[in-house]
Motif scaffolding. Structure first.
Motif, PDB file in Angstrom:
ATOM      1  N   GLU A   1     -22.387  81.985  70.724  1.00  0.00           N
ATOM      2  CA  GLU A   1     -22.748  83.162  71.531  1.00  0.00           C
ATOM      3  C   GLU A   1     -24.064  83.780  71.009  1.00  0.00           C
ATOM      4  OE1 GLU A   1     -18.104  84.417  72.513  1.00  0.00           O
ATOM      5  OE2 GLU A   1     -19.375  85.860  71.479  1.00  0.00           O
ATOM      6  N   ILE A   2     -24.184  83.823  69.678  1.00  0.00           N
ATOM      7  CA  ILE A   2     -25.419  84.399  69.101  1.00  0.00           C
ATOM      8  C   ILE A   2     -26.616  83.522  69.470  1.00  0.00           C
ATOM      9  CG2 ILE A   2     -26.596  84.990  66.920  1.00  0.00           C
ATOM     10  CD1 ILE A   2     -23.869  85.724  65.753  1.00  0.00           C
ATOM     11  N   ALA A   3     -26.410  82.205  69.434  1.00  0.00           N
ATOM     12  CA  ALA A   3     -27.493  81.281  69.796  1.00  0.00           C
ATOM     13  C   ALA A   3     -27.957  81.545  71.239  1.00  0.00           C
ATOM     14  CB  ALA A   3     -27.019  79.839  69.631  1.00  0.00           C
ATOM     15  N   GLU A   4     -27.004  81.773  72.122  1.00  0.00           N
ATOM     16  CA  GLU A   4     -27.372  82.025  73.533  1.00  0.00           C
ATOM     17  C   GLU A   4     -28.118  83.358  73.664  1.00  0.00           C
ATOM     18  OE1 GLU A   4     -24.352  81.301  76.571  1.00  0.00           O
ATOM     19  OE2 GLU A   4     -23.356  79.954  75.141  1.00  0.00           O
ATOM     20  N   ILE A   5     -27.682  84.355  72.870  1.00  0.00           N
ATOM     21  CA  ILE A   5     -28.373  85.661  72.924  1.00  0.00           C
ATOM     22  C   ILE A   5     -29.816  85.506  72.439  1.00  0.00           C
ATOM     23  CG2 ILE A   5     -28.425  88.002  71.927  1.00  0.00           C
ATOM     24  CD1 ILE A   5     -25.285  87.756  71.858  1.00  0.00           C
ATOM     25  N   MET A   6     -30.019  84.717  71.366  1.00  0.00           N
ATOM     26  CA  MET A   6     -31.378  84.545  70.834  1.00  0.00           C
ATOM     27  C   MET A   6     -32.274  83.817  71.847  1.00  0.00           C
ATOM     28  SD  MET A   6     -31.323  86.319  68.214  1.00  0.00           S
ATOM     29  CE  MET A   6     -33.087  86.197  68.092  1.00  0.00           C
ATOM     30  N   LYS A   7     -31.688  82.841  72.575  1.00  0.00           N
ATOM     31  CA  LYS A   7     -32.491  82.132  73.591  1.00  0.00           C
ATOM     32  C   LYS A   7     -32.891  83.108  74.702  1.00  0.00           C
ATOM     33  CE  LYS A   7     -31.001  77.510  72.545  1.00  0.00           C
ATOM     34  NZ  LYS A   7     -29.855  76.642  72.531  1.00  0.00           N
ATOM     35  N   LEU A   8     -31.935  83.932  75.085  1.00  0.00           N
ATOM     36  CA  LEU A   8     -32.202  84.943  76.121  1.00  0.00           C
ATOM     37  C   LEU A   8     -33.287  85.927  75.639  1.00  0.00           C
ATOM     38  CD1 LEU A   8     -31.218  86.418  78.760  1.00  0.00           C
ATOM     39  CD2 LEU A   8     -29.516  87.548  77.358  1.00  0.00           C
TER      40      LEU A   8
ATOM     41  N   PRO B   1     -34.024  82.262  64.828  1.00  0.00           N
ATOM     42  CA  PRO B   1     -34.551  83.198  65.834  1.00  0.00           C
ATOM     43  C   PRO B   1     -34.717  82.536  67.209  1.00  0.00           C
ATOM     44  CG  PRO B   1     -35.766  83.416  63.779  1.00  0.00           C
ATOM     45  CD  PRO B   1     -34.866  82.232  63.609  1.00  0.00           C
ATOM     46  N   LYS B   2     -34.921  81.201  67.226  1.00  0.00           N
ATOM     47  CA  LYS B   2     -35.102  80.537  68.524  1.00  0.00           C
ATOM     48  C   LYS B   2     -33.773  80.128  69.152  1.00  0.00           C
ATOM     49  CE  LYS B   2     -38.965  78.015  66.991  1.00  0.00           C
ATOM     50  NZ  LYS B   2     -39.800  76.848  67.082  1.00  0.00           N
ATOM     51  N   GLY B   3     -32.671  80.294  68.407  1.00  0.00           N
ATOM     52  CA  GLY B   3     -31.363  80.011  68.993  1.00  0.00           C
ATOM     53  C   GLY B   3     -30.774  78.654  68.631  1.00  0.00           C
ATOM     54  N   ASP B   4     -31.251  78.027  67.561  1.00  0.00           N
ATOM     55  CA  ASP B   4     -30.593  76.804  67.070  1.00  0.00           C
ATOM     56  C   ASP B   4     -29.553  77.187  66.026  1.00  0.00           C
ATOM     57  OD1 ASP B   4     -32.253  75.077  68.574  1.00  0.00           O
ATOM     58  OD2 ASP B   4     -33.863  75.424  67.109  1.00  0.00           O
ATOM     59  N   ILE B   5     -28.570  76.310  65.837  1.00  0.00           N
ATOM     60  CA  ILE B   5     -27.564  76.580  64.794  1.00  0.00           C
ATOM     61  C   ILE B   5     -27.771  75.554  63.681  1.00  0.00           C
ATOM     62  CG2 ILE B   5     -25.096  76.755  64.272  1.00  0.00           C
ATOM     63  CD1 ILE B   5     -24.636  77.392  67.254  1.00  0.00           C
TER      64      ILE B   5
END
Ligand SMILES: Cc1cc2nc3c(=O)[nH]c(=O)nc-3n(C[C@H](O)[C@H](O)[C@H](O)COP(=O)(O)OP(=O)(O)OC[C@H]3O[C@@H](n4cnc5c(N)ncnc54)[C@H](O)[C@@H]3O)c2cc1C
Length: 483
Positions: free
Chosen positions: A70-77, A190-194
């Motif tokens: 979920e955090i990864a998706e927020i960072m992409k957004l 920060p770019k949304g990778d894990i």
């Protein structure tokens, strides 16, 4: 070299949250876990534990994710829409690190509070970032283990916040700070990778040591979603000494002597001047017998058996008396130890209640320079006509000197004079080989003072790392330095 921008100029690049973006976030984490359009509910996330209002800033929205994905998706957004995201733990910070200085999203880790695995055989515990630090010891103590991270705020702060600040605390003299215990991390970039870093390995030199780049990065380089911590064997015996001295100078002068002359590294050497101890006792309605003492040391010794601990505390006690201590009290049971530690842990809270117009500082100098630092603080207090009570982790050279507003001053006078007091204090610290934060971090409270203690090339190097990982500068912007 990246160009430095002012906060105001940088603020224009972040976009406001639209109803469509909020709806997208609700889809990611669930509607009930997004707070927006309600100033009363958002206000608690506009500040941390710094009492000065000028460091506060309202978020546009608070999201409470439950998983790394979920955090990864927020960072992409956030990257797609150019929205600032500020990670937040328990909000007990003292540098404004969790304050959303450009508004946008506060990403609260409180729902990610599980213990993922307690691995007794490997002496590790794997936790989510929102676990309250103190809970680790509740879980591992029955197995004869303990986690050595011990910030004074351990009953409220989260492990994720400790890793982000590389928290120190009461046991760092012997056990070191948080970084020593972080073996592995799962990080949302920060770019949304894990990304998985490290593991349960005691040794690992495979590539750059990115774990120790992340530890202490104040939420600016990644969001921790899983933390693997090393545990230690639980000491079988522990004793505290409360040692009274006539003056702060005498107490402070004893600190390096205790270690060099007794040849023992105590678990803790905490310093409290009279003003600090008095404020905490009053706040707690406690009556410590500190007689004519102008200052005191709280010293902890722990070890594998009672006899060894007794030998050590006797040697330290003798050393203190030789260094002009007027009294050495021994606290050898949990109730008495807890009484004195509670006083030490509550000094910051006590000062806040006493005067909201104060600035809790976090200077650190080499331990042999502490006597000069304390003498210099006394001189500054006279020069600026302002009380500067002082307490802290003397065994680490880390002092929480706290200028408190002179009641004769107006708020504006306090504001103007504090600036000069801090510059003087930081210059003195630097002249003694010290720096402006030992454990609370830079955040945005101390950002403008960084050039007093850091070379421009050092700041440029940090900025280059930040921009390589976070080219849009959407993760916790406005902290440590401008990018
Ligand atoms: C009474 C009192 C005593 C204290 N004593 C000590 C002490 O002895 N030693 C000490 O070191 N500090 C101490 N502190 C300061 C504070 O408790 C620590 O800095 C603590 O580590 C902050 O944890 P937190 O969960 O409250 O983080 P927050 O204040 O919420 O955030 C701190 C920073 O961590 C970042 N962050 C939070 N969670 C994450 C995450 N999951 N991933 C990436 N970044 C994240 C935030 O962006 C912010 O920059 C004290 C504070 C108080 C009020």
């Amino acid at each position: 070299m990246a160009k430095k921008k002012t906060e105001k100029a940088a603020a224009t690049k972040y976009k406001p949250l639209t109803p469509a973006i909020i709806a997208e976030m609700e889809k990611i984490v669930g509607r009930q876990y997004v707070i927006h359009s309600d100033a009363e509910k958002l206000e608690p996330f506009s500040h941390d534990e710094i009492s000065e209002k000028e460091y506060a800033h309202m978020p546009d929205c608070v999201v409470r994710p439950a998983a790394a994905q979920e955090i990864a998706e927020i960072m992409k957004l956030a990257n797609r829409e150019m929205i600032a995201v500020t990670p937040r733990g328990a909000g007990s910070g003292l540098s404004g690190g969790a304050v959303p200085v450009f508004g946008g999203i506060v990403l609260l880790c409180d729902r990610m509070n599980k213990v993922i695995e307690f691995d007794k055989a490997n002496m590790t515990i794997t936790v989510e970032p929102g676990l309250v630090t103190n809970e680790i010891n509740e879980i591992v103590r029955p197995a004869g283990l303990f986690y050595a991270g011990y910030p004074m705020s351990l009953e409220t702060c989260y492990v994720g916040g400790n890793v982000a600040e590389n928290a120190g605390g009461g046991k760092a003299v012997k056990y070191g700070v948080t970084a020593r215990y972080v073996l592995g991390l799962e990080v949302v970039t920060p770019k949304g990778d894990i990304v998985q870093l490290g593991g349960k390995l005691v040794k690992d030199v495979t590539g750059y040591d990115l774990i120790h780049l992340m530890v202490g990065s104040e939420g600016t380089l990644g969001i921790f979603t899983k933390i693997i911590l090393k545990l230690m064997p639980l000491p079988k015996a522990s004793v505290d000494l409360l040692v009274l001295f006539r003056t702060p100078d005498e107490a402070i002068a004893a600190v390096p002597e205790i270690m060099t002359k007794s040849g023992i590294i105590p678990t803790a050497i905490e310093f409290m001047d009279r003003l600090s101890a008095h404020a905490a006792c009053k706040y707690l309605n406690e009556t410590l017998d500190y007689k004519d003492a102008g200052a005191m040391l709280l010293i902890t010794v722990d070890g594998p058996d009672e006899q060894q601990v007794m030998q050590q505390y006797e040697a330290i006690g003798e050393q203190c008396l030789a260094a002009k201590a007027i009294e050495v009290y021994v606290a050898d049971n949990h109730t008495t130890s807890e009484r004195v530690w509670k006083v030490r842990r509550n000094i910051a809270e006590a000062f806040k209640v006493q005067s909201p117009r104060q600035s809790l500082e976090d200077i650190v100098v080499p331990i042999a320079s502490i006597p000069k630092m304390v003498a210099g603080l006394e001189e500054l207090s006279r020069k600026h006509d302002c009380q500067i009570p002082c307490y802290g982790h003397a065994g680490d050279g880390n002092l929480h000197a706290t200028p408190v507003m002179n009641p004769k001053w107006s708020d504006q006078q306090w504001h103007d004079r504090l600036e000069q007091i801090l510059v003087d204090m930081y210059k003195l610290t630097a002249s003694l080989g010290g720096t402006i934060s030992g454990e609370h971090g830079i955040g945005h409270k101390r950002k403008k003072y960084m050039p007093l203690v850091c070379q421009a090339a050092f700041i440029d190097m940090m900025r280059a790392i930040k921009l390589a990982l976070d080219p849009n500068c959407v993760l916790n912007p406005g902290k440590i330095f401008d990018c």
